[in-house]
Motif scaffolding. Sequence first.
Motif, PDB file in Angstrom:
ATOM      1  N   VAL A   1       4.866   6.409   9.546  1.00 50.04           N
ATOM      2  CA  VAL A   1       5.685   7.040   8.510  1.00 50.04           C
ATOM      3  C   VAL A   1       6.959   6.234   8.279  1.00 50.04           C
ATOM      4  N   SER A   2       7.597   5.809   9.368  1.00 55.04           N
ATOM      5  CA  SER A   2       8.827   5.023   9.236  1.00 55.04           C
ATOM      6  C   SER A   2       8.572   3.713   8.499  1.00 55.04           C
TER       7      SER A   2
ATOM      8  N   PHE B   1       1.667  -3.559  10.475  1.00 55.13           N
ATOM      9  CA  PHE B   1       0.593  -2.648  10.093  1.00 55.13           C
ATOM     10  C   PHE B   1      -0.667  -2.864  10.931  1.00 55.13           C
ATOM     11  N   ALA B   2      -0.862  -4.070  11.456  1.00 57.95           N
ATOM     12  CA  ALA B   2      -2.007  -4.276  12.353  1.00 57.95           C
ATOM     13  C   ALA B   2      -1.812  -3.504  13.652  1.00 57.95           C
TER      14      ALA B   2
ATOM     15  N   ARG C   1       8.798   0.816   2.946  1.00 51.70           N
ATOM     16  CA  ARG C   1       8.140  -0.171   2.092  1.00 51.70           C
ATOM     17  C   ARG C   1       7.491   0.419   0.838  1.00 51.70           C
ATOM     18  N   VAL C   2       7.414   1.733   0.745  1.00 52.05           N
ATOM     19  CA  VAL C   2       6.576   2.354  -0.280  1.00 52.05           C
ATOM     20  C   VAL C   2       6.982   1.973  -1.698  1.00 52.05           C
ATOM     21  N   HIS C   3       8.253   1.655  -1.923  1.00 49.12           N
ATOM     22  CA  HIS C   3       8.703   1.279  -3.263  1.00 49.12           C
ATOM     23  C   HIS C   3       9.036  -0.199  -3.380  1.00 49.12           C
ATOM     24  N   GLU C   4       8.664  -0.992  -2.374  1.00 47.48           N
ATOM     25  CA  GLU C   4       8.903  -2.429  -2.436  1.00 47.48           C
ATOM     26  C   GLU C   4       7.803  -3.103  -3.261  1.00 47.48           C
ATOM     27  N   ARG C   5       8.162  -4.185  -3.942  1.00 48.43           N
ATOM     28  CA  ARG C   5       7.234  -4.854  -4.846  1.00 48.43           C
ATOM     29  C   ARG C   5       5.929  -5.287  -4.180  1.00 48.43           C
TER      30      ARG C   5
END
Length: 276
Positions: free
Chosen positions: A64-65, A133-134, A70-74
């Motif tokens: 979640v953190s 993410f890995a 990063r959810v709104h990063e390009r």
Amino acid sequence: MAVGELFDWPESIEPGLPWMSEFLTTPAGTPMWDDLTPGQQTALTRYEAISLFSLGVHGSRVFVSAAVMRVHERPYADVSELLHRFIGEENEHLRVLAEFCLRHGGKLYPAPPSPNADHLGRLSPAAREAIVFARVLILQEVVDHHHAYMAADPSLPHAVREIHRVLHRDKSRHIDFGRTLVRTLLGRVADRDRDELPLLAASLEDHLGHTVGTLYNPAAYRDAGIPDGPALRRRAMEHPARLEVHDQMLHRTRTFLRAAGVGRDPAPAPRRVRTW
């Protein structure tokens, strides 16, 4: 429907039944398991269930953190909507797992020590993104291995099986997404500098071992009334029967990493055990 709404929490769980499948309990299949009294064995299944769910809580927090940052990063624009959905679902998993631990175990175990990350400073930003993410994916796959097995184990209480069943249903989708995301991030690393891929492979193989090691929690041994938990941890982790279980547990993940270009054969036995 949210995961938490699917459960009618029982006041207590059937006495005398294990909370974790014997096969997955960390000393199982070794002489150390046979040396335990029946009471210690049952207690250990319960505290190791709390330990596993605690790992799930900490893993959901990490995801979640990382996702919120990063959810709104390009670079993540193409998966932004999916990240929003999975942030909500992982937060719900965190709530359910924490409630089980606190309601029935009276505690959450703290997050285990993080692996050594000194080498990450030598990697490019793209490689560091892939590792973030890995590592999340590795923990999800290890925990989901347990969810899938215990959802179908008739020796466990109904409430325990049901939690594993529902979480396995969601985790399967999250793992599919995580694999797609990790492949994309690794592709960016390969496009930039393929020489970084062997470094990533070595780092991720080390993290596989670290993640398995977090299942062997000396605090769970102590709470189950087993003396000298660190010694039991070391002996159990190095036992051939448990090494075979580790290989089964990690087979799916290692197969994925090889296909993604960052697979690496595990170190041969005997293996050094990182202290807790």
